[in-house]
Design an enzyme around this catalytic site. Structure first.
Site, PDB file in Angstrom:
ATOM      1  N   GLU A   1      39.624  37.684  39.786  1.00 19.20           N
ATOM      2  CA  GLU A   1      40.757  36.867  40.228  1.00 19.20           C
ATOM      3  C   GLU A   1      40.483  36.202  41.565  1.00 19.20           C
ATOM      4  O   GLU A   1      41.048  35.160  41.873  1.00 19.20           O
ATOM      5  CB  GLU A   1      42.021  37.734  40.347  1.00 19.20           C
ATOM      6  CG  GLU A   1      42.811  37.809  39.069  1.00 19.20           C
ATOM      7  CD  GLU A   1      44.186  38.460  39.236  1.00 19.20           C
ATOM      8  OE1 GLU A   1      44.620  38.716  40.377  1.00 19.20           O
ATOM      9  OE2 GLU A   1      44.827  38.726  38.213  1.00 19.20           O
TER      10      GLU A   1
ATOM     11  N   HIS B   1      23.316  52.169  24.701  1.00 15.34           N
ATOM     12  CA  HIS B   1      23.145  52.195  23.248  1.00 15.34           C
ATOM     13  C   HIS B   1      23.948  51.085  22.578  1.00 15.34           C
ATOM     14  O   HIS B   1      24.087  51.063  21.366  1.00 15.34           O
ATOM     15  CB  HIS B   1      23.545  53.572  22.714  1.00 15.34           C
ATOM     16  CG  HIS B   1      22.695  54.673  23.292  1.00 15.34           C
ATOM     17  ND1 HIS B   1      21.665  55.273  22.603  1.00 15.34           N
ATOM     18  CD2 HIS B   1      22.698  55.236  24.533  1.00 15.34           C
ATOM     19  CE1 HIS B   1      21.088  56.179  23.384  1.00 15.34           C
ATOM     20  NE2 HIS B   1      21.695  56.168  24.568  1.00 15.34           N
TER      21      HIS B   1
ATOM     22  N   LYS C   1      51.861  33.333  33.146  1.00 17.14           N
ATOM     23  CA  LYS C   1      53.190  33.947  33.248  1.00 17.14           C
ATOM     24  C   LYS C   1      54.267  32.893  32.974  1.00 17.14           C
ATOM     25  O   LYS C   1      55.228  33.134  32.251  1.00 17.14           O
ATOM     26  CB  LYS C   1      53.398  34.534  34.654  1.00 17.14           C
ATOM     27  CG  LYS C   1      52.660  35.833  34.913  1.00 17.14           C
ATOM     28  CD  LYS C   1      53.095  36.441  36.241  1.00 17.14           C
ATOM     29  CE  LYS C   1      52.282  37.648  36.626  1.00 17.14           C
ATOM     30  NZ  LYS C   1      52.627  38.203  37.938  1.00 17.14           N
TER      31      LYS C   1
HETATM   32  O1  PA5 Z   1      46.533  40.478  41.660  1.00 19.04           O
HETATM   33  C1  PA5 Z   1      47.613  40.021  41.320  1.00 19.04           C
HETATM   34  O2  PA5 Z   1      48.320  39.403  42.117  1.00 19.04           O
HETATM   35  C2  PA5 Z   1      48.146  40.225  39.917  1.00 19.04           C
HETATM   36  O3  PA5 Z   1      47.243  40.895  39.116  1.00 19.04           O
HETATM   37  C3  PA5 Z   1      49.427  41.023  39.985  1.00 19.04           C
HETATM   38  O4  PA5 Z   1      49.205  42.249  40.632  1.00 19.04           O
HETATM   39  C4  PA5 Z   1      50.013  41.257  38.598  1.00 19.04           C
HETATM   40  O5  PA5 Z   1      50.202  40.050  37.935  1.00 19.04           O
HETATM   41  C5  PA5 Z   1      51.346  41.986  38.698  1.00 19.04           C
HETATM   42  O6  PA5 Z   1      52.243  41.277  39.489  1.00 19.04           O
HETATM   43  P1  PA5 Z   1      53.531  41.939  40.085  1.00 19.04           P
HETATM   44  O7  PA5 Z   1      53.139  43.022  40.993  1.00 19.04           O
HETATM   45  O8  PA5 Z   1      54.263  40.838  40.793  1.00 19.04           O
HETATM   46  O9  PA5 Z   1      54.342  42.472  38.910  1.00 19.04           O
END
Ligand code: PA5
Length: 486
Positions: free
Chosen positions: A337, A358, A472
């Site tokens: 990310e 494997h 989202k």
């Molecule tokens: O790294 C990030 O920002 C995302 O992976 C969020 O943690 C994930 O989408 C969950 O979001 P939230 O904590 O707002 O529910």
């Protein structure tokens, strides 16, 4: 150097039979001895500085890169490190994670510790609701430290820990519901935004289960919310319902949040010493601030970028520990990310050896040459498994009689390393030493820092995730959420 000076001074003192005129032997030998002490002392100091360090070994990348390539990157790496810690780069409003580690417990950490004590006493099971950065960190640490089968044999006093709200599988939900039947349980709802669909659905269902079982007042004692300090649906719900809350600071993004209550509450419930972990992270913060190629953060960040520039677009982050799988998942989110944007980024893959040798082994050894590996090693545990002898020796294993399992593991590691390097796959190794609570805190911080530096070298903002937000939004639109109509 110390030995050389020592040897030269001895030579100087004893080899010359007759002193030259006006030569002051005593003075010169005193200087030599003093120099030797100075060098030895500075070496001891360096040991103090470096003995915590995760050792990054880049000697197995030289077939693909040269030392000159690496040294030519010095300014780039130094600039990226400075940009990160001085907060002058893109995404600098999300740098709160840099200063999360503390030596002494804060008021909030003390509240976490007492909430964890209460949960451990009154619950057979603790359910942690969250997804992505609000889930991977605690699961990674629990499985690394306690193994993938950590729930077996646990109950009140040391509750089982299950995770929910990290998907939309009805089968997974049905299984969890079955596991909770006749069990005393508590929940932690973790969501920074407070609006993510998966955890929101799990929250609604689990909260009703708690309220049916314990009544509203009883359930209130078993629900803990970890969210933004002021905004979002979860914050509002927690305030209205009177649930105990912990804060995800606004300047800490999900994937950098493991050292906030996101990680700390579940880990404390799991019986992990969270202050040991925090101290490991403080060690890392202090140790890895070094601005030179002696810093393993620099070595890792620079080498992975150099390999990427040389066509290695996939990194496999791997270990010989089955408990490492979820840690690989946490690393995957952190780097994926943070770096995968603007048409750039190394694809973060993970593997568990020897099992995946494997399956993936063939591809790594002889497939497209666009892979490099980062192999994470820990010291073998003290308790050994010794291979026994067998009179018939039908399996032909008697040649290993008396050897320990970790002896075989070590040879598997060395054999794999040699095979992959020979096959044209550069391998970075990370030797982490002993695996304990403190080391995991160090490792989290070390990798977060490496990721920030690496992403700035790559030229992307390490702290946003526009792609995730897009998915989202699309899902809200397809589900018909008010406010998201076409
Ligand atoms: O790294 C990030 O920002 C995302 O992976 C969020 O943690 C994930 O989408 C969950 O979001 P939230 O904590 O707002 O529910």
């Amino acid at each position: 150097v110390a030995l050389l000076i020592c040897w030269m001074s001895l030579l100087y003192i004893f080899r010359r039979k007759k002193p030259a005129p006006n030569e002051n032997y005593r003075k010169k030998s005193f200087t030599c001895v003093w120099l030797w002490f100075a060098v030895e002392y500075s070496r001891t100091l360096r040991k103090d500085v470096f003995h915590y360090m995760i050792k990054v070994d880049i000697s197995n990348v030289w077939g693909q890169l040269t030392l000159g390539d690496l040294l030519a990157m010095e300014k780039e790496v130094a600039d990226a490190h400075t940009t990160l810690v001085d907060g002058t780069g893109e995404g600098n409003d999300f740098l709160g994670w840099l200063n999360l580690p503390v030596r002494e417990p804060t008021e909030e950490i003390k509240r976490i510790q007492s909430a964890a004590k209460k949960i451990r006493e009154n619950s057979d099971v603790f359910v942690v609701i969250g997804i992505g950065g609000s889930y991977l960190g605690p699961r990674a640490a629990i499985e690394l430290l306690q193994g993938p089968n950590h729930n077996i044999g646990k109950g009140k006093g040391n509750p089982q820990i299950f995770f929910a709200g990290n998907g939309l599988s009805t089968r997974h939900w049905n299984e969890l519901q079955g596991l909770l039947e006749d069990k005393d349980f508590s929940i932690a709802i973790i969501s920074k935004s407070g609006t993510t669909t998966e955890p929101a659905i799990a929250t609604r269902a689990l909260r009703w289960m708690l309220e049916r079982k314990y009544g509203t007042a009883g359930a209130k004692e078993r629900i803990f919310a970890i969210t933004d300090p002021c905004k979002g649906a979860l914050r509002q719900m927690a305030t209205e319902e009177g649930w105990e809350t912990f804060v995800i600071p606004q300047n800490v993004g999900g994937r950098y949040s493991v050292l906030t209550p996101v990680g700390l509450l579940p880990l404390a419930v799991a019986g992990i010493d969270i202050m040991e972990m925090m101290n490991g992270a403080v060690d890392a913060k202090e140790t890895y601030d070094l601005r030179s190629f002696e810093n393993p953060v620099w070595q890792y960040a620079a080498v992975r970028n150099l390999l990427y520039r040389n066509g290695k677009a996939i990194e496999i982050f791997e270990s010989f520990e089955p408990g490492f799988k979820m840690f690989g998942g946490w690393w995957q989110q952190l780097f994926g990310e943070s770096e995968g944007k603007d048409g750039k980024g190394i694809f973060p893959a993970t593997a568990e050896f020897t099992a995946d040798l494997h399956s993936l082994g063939q591809m790594i050894q002889s497939g497209v040459r666009n892979i490099f590996e980062t192999m994470v090693r820990f010291d073998a545990p003290e308790k050994k498994m010794v291979i026994g002898g067998d009179a018939k020796n039908l399996d032909g294993l008697n040649y290993l009689e008396g050897r320990t399992l970790d002896f075989v593991d070590e040879k598997a590691f060395l054999g794999t390393l040699a095979a992959h390097v020979d096959g044209g796959v550069p391998v970075i190794t990370m030797d982490c030493g002993e695996l304990n609570d403190r080391k995991v805190g160090e490792l989290f911080y070390f990798l977060e820092l490496s990721c920030g530096v690496s992403a700035y070298i790559l030229g992307v903002n390490p702290f946003n995730q526009p792609g995730v937000e897009l998915y989202k939004r699309n899902m809200f639109q397809l589900l018909g959420k008010p406010g998201y109509e076409k």
